[in-house]
Design a protein around this motif. Structure first.
Motif, mmCIF file in Angstrom:
data_model
loop_
_atom_site.group_PDB
_atom_site.id
_atom_site.type_symbol
_atom_site.label_atom_id
_atom_site.label_comp_id
_atom_site.label_asym_id
_atom_site.label_seq_id
_atom_site.Cartn_x
_atom_site.Cartn_y
_atom_site.Cartn_z
ATOM 1 N N VAL A 118 -9.059 29.003 -21.568
ATOM 2 C CA VAL A 118 -8.201 27.842 -21.771
ATOM 3 C C VAL A 118 -8.513 26.894 -20.625
ATOM 4 C CG1 VAL A 118 -5.835 26.956 -21.855
ATOM 5 C CG2 VAL A 118 -6.369 29.146 -22.916
ATOM 6 N N SER A 119 -8.681 25.622 -20.915
ATOM 7 C CA SER A 119 -9.096 24.685 -19.866
ATOM 8 C C SER A 119 -8.012 24.508 -18.811
ATOM 9 C CB SER A 119 -9.446 23.330 -20.478
ATOM 10 O OG SER A 119 -8.280 22.684 -20.951
ATOM 11 N N PHE A 144 -15.314 29.565 -33.330
ATOM 12 C CA PHE A 144 -13.993 28.943 -33.236
ATOM 13 C C PHE A 144 -14.016 27.516 -33.794
ATOM 14 C CE2 PHE A 144 -11.278 26.101 -30.606
ATOM 15 C CZ PHE A 144 -10.049 26.507 -31.083
ATOM 16 N N GLU A 145 -15.129 26.820 -33.607
ATOM 17 C CA GLU A 145 -15.208 25.425 -34.025
ATOM 18 C C GLU A 145 -15.350 25.272 -35.536
ATOM 19 O OE1 GLU A 145 -14.577 22.956 -32.156
ATOM 20 O OE2 GLU A 145 -14.559 24.004 -30.239
ATOM 21 N N THR A 155 -5.483 21.871 -19.772
ATOM 22 C CA THR A 155 -4.515 22.378 -20.751
ATOM 23 C C THR A 155 -3.444 23.211 -20.068
ATOM 24 O OG1 THR A 155 -6.182 22.406 -22.508
ATOM 25 C CG2 THR A 155 -4.251 23.813 -22.807
ATOM 26 N N HIS A 165 -3.097 25.922 -31.097
ATOM 27 C CA HIS A 165 -4.537 25.639 -31.090
ATOM 28 C C HIS A 165 -5.189 26.232 -29.841
ATOM 29 C CE1 HIS A 165 -8.178 23.039 -30.571
ATOM 30 N NE2 HIS A 165 -8.287 23.320 -31.853
ATOM 31 N N GLU A 166 -4.508 26.119 -28.698
ATOM 32 C CA GLU A 166 -5.052 26.674 -27.454
ATOM 33 C C GLU A 166 -4.988 28.195 -27.438
ATOM 34 O OE1 GLU A 166 -6.741 24.910 -25.368
ATOM 35 O OE2 GLU A 166 -6.304 23.138 -26.578
ATOM 36 N N ARG A 206 -7.888 29.230 -29.422
ATOM 37 C CA ARG A 206 -9.111 29.042 -28.630
ATOM 38 C C ARG A 206 -9.312 30.223 -27.677
ATOM 39 N NH1 ARG A 206 -11.660 24.410 -27.299
ATOM 40 N NH2 ARG A 206 -9.828 23.125 -27.766
ATOM 41 N N TYR A 239 -10.518 33.415 -29.413
ATOM 42 C CA TYR A 239 -11.932 33.393 -29.787
ATOM 43 C C TYR A 239 -12.877 33.323 -28.580
ATOM 44 C CZ TYR A 239 -11.282 33.031 -34.823
ATOM 45 O OH TYR A 239 -10.978 33.314 -36.140
ATOM 46 N N THR A 240 -12.486 32.597 -27.533
ATOM 47 C CA THR A 240 -13.430 32.334 -26.433
ATOM 48 C C THR A 240 -13.048 33.000 -25.119
ATOM 49 O OG1 THR A 240 -12.297 30.329 -25.631
ATOM 50 C CG2 THR A 240 -13.858 30.076 -27.462
#
Length: 373
Positions: A71-72, A2-3, A75, A60-61, A64, A67-68
């Motif tokens: 979500v934080s 993702f990065e 956020t 963007h989230e 994220r 891919y991962t």
């Protein structure tokens, strides 16, 4: 992955800001994108997707999460409503459910205002407005002290007035009855049993939030391993072909990262010839690259062979698991494989001593195997 987004093959233009991505990941994680890339759509042919109805920060989230699987918490506290709307659009049911849980049980000032000011009857989060009204009723001073509320009063006073009307209705008239809310102060503070239970439930929700996401991502990558949609590289392993995705290989192996970083023959032709690995072993290596797992039965049958390939492709985690299997769970088959097939340059040669010890103790079991015969 993702990065750095190496070997991306699609670009999102989100209100002027560009985001790169991989079709294979998007199609695996979202039915929306799977349908888009399944057919010769404009987006699939041009490798460009225009997005005007989602904020770049929210998108963007979303990316994220795709891919991962995560979500934080911060956020979610800031833009949960916007994320929920995007998950509804892109058919990300797991994240949508987690957004709804967050809004219901952990409402924030930001989420409350966003629900009250920006949702309408057709918004995916409209059914959650009641929770925002309740939050506003309990913490109106905090909500109205925010910069967002001040900005809303200047930009859209009618909307703010409508919110206040909803608040007044919820405060005073419920089923035709007048309700008066007041605060009773006490010298001895006690937490009501129901509130205590609620706090416990919310703490438990904090523990469980996104708890299933890792499993979901692993399952969907397992599905990608089975289908190999949008593969862009072929392994020819002793005559048997295995399709794969450069992006996945690069993210999981430094060996492939180095190979595809430069204009190597393999990178230019999209074909990798493999002569020093058995096809059945390579299939399990590829399974591990995609899913992070190798079955226990496979580890019992061919750990030495898998270890050698893991060493070649710099898969340190798998190599370590093979060594653990060989040292602590030796079998007659493993023992024989180590004794007959390893030499001084073999990555598993240092484990032969465990095979010798096993053979000394269980020679009868080893010598009746098909491999020994």
């Amino acid at each position: 992955l993702f990065e750095d987004l190496k070997f991306s093959d699609i670009v999102f233009n989100v209100r002027g800001r560009q985001f790169k991505a991989h079709k294979n990941i998007l199609a695996t994680r979202s039915k929306f994108f799977n349908a888009m890339f399944e057919h010769p759509t404009k987006e699939n042919l041009t490798n460009l997707i225009e997005v005007e109805d989602v904020e770049p920060a929210v998108f963007h989230e979303i990316l994220r999460f795709i891919y991962t699987g995560k979500v934080s918490e911060s956020t979610m506290g800031k833009m949960c409503v916007g994320i929920l709307a995007a998950t509804d659009k892109y058919l990300l049911d797991q994240l949508k459910m987690e957004c709804e849980t967050h809004i219901i049980h952990r409402m924030s000032v930001e989420n409350c205002l966003e629900l009250l000011l920006n949702t309408h009857e057709h918004h995916p989060a409209f059914h959650l407005r009641q929770y925002a009204v309740e939050f506003f009723r309990n913490f109106s001073s905090k909500v109205m002290a925010t910069k967002d509320w001040e900005k809303a009063k200047k930009d859209d006073p009618e909307k703010c007035f409508s919110v206040l009307q909803d608040l007044v209705k919820s405060l005073c008239l419920v089923n035709g009855n007048l309700t008066i809310n007041c605060v009773i102060e006490s010298l001895i503070q006690k937490i009501p049993e129901t509130l205590s239970k609620k706090l416990c439930i919310e703490a438990d929700l904090d523990e469980k939030l996104f708890s299933n996401s890792d499993q979901l991502v692993a399952a969907e990558l397992g599905e990608l391993f089975e289908t190999m949609k949008f593969s862009d590289i072929i392994f020819n392993v002793r005559g048997r072909e295995f399709p794969a995705h450069k992006s996945i290989l690069v993210a999981r192996s430094k060996y492939f990262d180095a190979m595809f970083e430069h204009p190597t023959k393999e990178n230019l032709t999209n074909l990798i010839e493999v002569e020093d690995v058995e096809p059945v072993v390579f299939h399990e290596i590829l399974r591990f690259i995609y899913t992070g797992k190798v079955s226990e039965s496979t580890m019992e049958r061919m750990p030495a062979g898998i270890l050698a390939v893991a060493d070649k492709y710099l898969l340190d985690q798998l190599k370590m698991e093979c060594e653990t299997q060989l040292t602590h769970r030796m079998s007659a088959e493993n023992c024989l494989e180590l004794l007959l097939n390893t030499h001084e340059q073999h990555p598993a040669f240092h484990l032969r001593k465990y095979a010798v010890k096993f053979f000394r103790q269980f020679s009868g079991e080893v010598m009746v195997t098909d491999g020994w015969k």
